[in-house]
Each structure stands twice: as structure tokens, then as C-alpha cells.
Design a protein around this motif. Structure first.
Motif, PDB file in Angstrom:
ATOM      1  N   THR A   1      52.826  37.135  40.941  1.00  0.00           N
ATOM      2  CA  THR A   1      53.442  37.514  39.555  1.00  0.00           C
ATOM      3  C   THR A   1      52.417  36.267  38.788  1.00  0.00           C
ATOM      4  O   THR A   1      52.014  34.932  39.252  1.00  0.00           O
ATOM      5  N   VAL A   2      52.002  36.356  37.556  1.00  0.00           N
ATOM      6  CA  VAL A   2      51.030  35.323  36.699  1.00  0.00           C
ATOM      7  C   VAL A   2      51.877  35.930  35.352  1.00  0.00           C
ATOM      8  O   VAL A   2      51.720  36.872  34.720  1.00  0.00           O
ATOM      9  N   HIS A   3      52.610  34.945  34.688  1.00  0.00           N
ATOM     10  CA  HIS A   3      53.047  34.183  33.280  1.00  0.00           C
ATOM     11  C   HIS A   3      54.079  35.708  34.000  1.00  0.00           C
ATOM     12  O   HIS A   3      53.919  36.863  32.698  1.00  0.00           O
ATOM     13  N   ASP A   4      54.676  35.832  34.833  1.00  0.00           N
ATOM     14  CA  ASP A   4      55.685  36.782  34.998  1.00  0.00           C
ATOM     15  C   ASP A   4      55.414  38.478  35.023  1.00  0.00           C
ATOM     16  O   ASP A   4      56.588  38.918  35.129  1.00  0.00           O
ATOM     17  N   ARG A   5      54.164  38.517  35.436  1.00  0.00           N
ATOM     18  CA  ARG A   5      53.950  39.828  35.005  1.00  0.00           C
ATOM     19  C   ARG A   5      53.315  40.284  36.677  1.00  0.00           C
ATOM     20  O   ARG A   5      52.036  39.139  37.089  1.00  0.00           O
ATOM     21  N   PRO A   6      53.533  41.228  37.888  1.00  0.00           N
ATOM     22  CA  PRO A   6      53.420  41.957  38.659  1.00  0.00           C
ATOM     23  C   PRO A   6      51.326  42.086  38.276  1.00  0.00           C
ATOM     24  O   PRO A   6      51.103  42.621  36.838  1.00  0.00           O
ATOM     25  N   LEU A   7      50.682  41.376  39.331  1.00  0.00           N
ATOM     26  CA  LEU A   7      49.957  42.147  39.544  1.00  0.00           C
ATOM     27  C   LEU A   7      49.436  43.346  39.503  1.00  0.00           C
ATOM     28  O   LEU A   7      50.203  44.114  40.566  1.00  0.00           O
ATOM     29  N   GLN A   8      48.288  44.093  39.075  1.00  0.00           N
ATOM     30  CA  GLN A   8      47.732  45.437  38.753  1.00  0.00           C
ATOM     31  C   GLN A   8      46.550  45.241  40.096  1.00  0.00           C
ATOM     32  O   GLN A   8      45.999  45.780  39.355  1.00  0.00           O
ATOM     33  N   LEU A   9      47.211  45.610  41.488  1.00  0.00           N
ATOM     34  CA  LEU A   9      45.482  45.359  42.245  1.00  0.00           C
ATOM     35  C   LEU A   9      45.353  47.345  42.336  1.00  0.00           C
ATOM     36  O   LEU A   9      44.931  47.306  42.589  1.00  0.00           O
ATOM     37  N   ASP A  10      46.215  48.248  42.035  1.00  0.00           N
ATOM     38  CA  ASP A  10      46.101  49.657  42.144  1.00  0.00           C
ATOM     39  C   ASP A  10      45.148  50.143  41.322  1.00  0.00           C
ATOM     40  O   ASP A  10      43.946  51.087  41.269  1.00  0.00           O
ATOM     41  N   ALA A  11      45.033  49.839  40.282  1.00  0.00           N
ATOM     42  CA  ALA A  11      44.248  49.841  38.896  1.00  0.00           C
ATOM     43  C   ALA A  11      42.708  49.271  39.287  1.00  0.00           C
ATOM     44  O   ALA A  11      41.980  49.662  38.875  1.00  0.00           O
ATOM     45  N   ALA A  12      42.759  48.044  39.894  1.00  0.00           N
ATOM     46  CA  ALA A  12      42.054  47.236  40.153  1.00  0.00           C
ATOM     47  C   ALA A  12      40.843  48.522  41.036  1.00  0.00           C
ATOM     48  O   ALA A  12      39.911  48.226  41.112  1.00  0.00           O
ATOM     49  N   ARG A  13      41.704  48.568  42.382  1.00  0.00           N
ATOM     50  CA  ARG A  13      40.970  49.597  43.358  1.00  0.00           C
ATOM     51  C   ARG A  13      40.497  50.716  43.125  1.00  0.00           C
ATOM     52  O   ARG A  13      39.507  50.906  43.341  1.00  0.00           O
ATOM     53  N   LYS A  14      41.223  51.307  41.644  1.00  0.00           N
ATOM     54  CA  LYS A  14      40.475  52.432  41.249  1.00  0.00           C
ATOM     55  C   LYS A  14      39.449  52.083  40.261  1.00  0.00           C
ATOM     56  O   LYS A  14      38.134  53.173  40.456  1.00  0.00           O
ATOM     57  N   LEU A  15      38.208  51.086  40.127  1.00  0.00           N
ATOM     58  CA  LEU A  15      37.612  50.831  39.412  1.00  0.00           C
ATOM     59  C   LEU A  15      36.369  49.978  40.210  1.00  0.00           C
ATOM     60  O   LEU A  15      35.593  50.282  40.120  1.00  0.00           O
ATOM     61  N   ALA A  16      37.064  49.275  41.447  1.00  0.00           N
ATOM     62  CA  ALA A  16      36.074  49.332  42.366  1.00  0.00           C
ATOM     63  C   ALA A  16      35.310  50.125  43.062  1.00  0.00           C
ATOM     64  O   ALA A  16      34.938  51.532  43.388  1.00  0.00           O
ATOM     65  N   GLY A  17      34.096  49.588  42.344  1.00  0.00           N
ATOM     66  CA  GLY A  17      32.407  50.200  42.953  1.00  0.00           C
ATOM     67  C   GLY A  17      31.712  51.086  41.825  1.00  0.00           C
ATOM     68  O   GLY A  17      31.077  51.802  41.966  1.00  0.00           O
ATOM     69  N   SER A  18      32.790  50.998  40.431  1.00  0.00           N
ATOM     70  CA  SER A  18      32.285  51.921  39.392  1.00  0.00           C
ATOM     71  C   SER A  18      30.806  51.033  39.227  1.00  0.00           C
ATOM     72  O   SER A  18      31.094  49.885  38.698  1.00  0.00           O
TER      73      SER A  18
END
Length: 112
Positions: free
Chosen positions: A55-72
């Protein structure tokens, strides 16, 4: 690296597209990052596994959203009087400010 391996904490934060790796190291040093709820486990040289909750600033990282953009690839034309920079000390409008209002991450890379 495969999805099941451990990696440096700063790299995991950067892969979430929250910020760059160097900016992630500054956040870790500032004490705003937690690993599995523990600030002590969040060290600049710490490794995290795929099951660790970061978590960063008490908010969990959103890895799934980043993976959707990978290679875009996104095509975005620069408007008149718009700068191609991440920030402008004079407060002028930037392409990346506009991209962020579109719901895309601000830390994309300009090419061309």
C-alpha cells in the motif's frame, strides 16, 4: 521475470504505474509505503513476492490496471500552446495533464 517471482519493492510500485522507480524509492524512504500492513517491512532494498500486499498512502497498488495497459500504444496529438512535459513550473497546460484527465496514467512516455 515471471509473475510468481519476488522483486524489489520500488520496482513493484513502478510497475503499478503509480510513479517512477526513483520516485517509489523516495516514497519508501518517506515511510508512506507498507508491505502487508507493516512500515518496517517496507525498506528501499526489500523484496516482495506476488502474495504481498503493498500500500502507498494506505491505498493498495492497482497492478491489474497496469497490466491491462502493458504493451499498449496511445496516439495523442499535442494541442496548440500545450507542452510535452510532465510538469511545468510556470503552470502552463501539458499533454500529460490532459492525458490524466482522460483516465490514463500520467507516467506514459512521449515518443516522436
Amino acid at each position: 521475470r515471471g509473475g510468481g517471482e519476488s522483486m524489489r519493492l520500488a520496482r513493484r510500485i513502478a510497475q503499478s504505474r503509480l510513479c517512477s522507480r526513483r520516485q517509489a524509492e523516495r516514497l519508501i524512504a518517506a515511510g508512506v509505503v507498507r508491505v502487508n500492513g507493516s512500515a518496517e517491512a517496507a525498506r528501499v532494498n526489500a523484496n516482495v513476492g506476488p502474495d504481498d500486499v503493498v500500500t502507498v498512502h494506505d491505498r493498495p497498488l492497482q497492478l491489474d490496471a497496469a497490466r491491462k495497459l502493458a504493451g499498449s500504444v496511445f496516439l495523442c496529438y499535442k494541442l496548440r500552446n500545450e507542452l510535452v512535459t510532465y510538469s511545468d513550473p510556470q503552470g502552463r497546460p501539458t499533454l500529460f495533464d490532459r492525458i490524466e484527465t482522460m483516465g490514463l496514467p500520467k507516467n506514459l512516455i512521449a515518443v516522436g
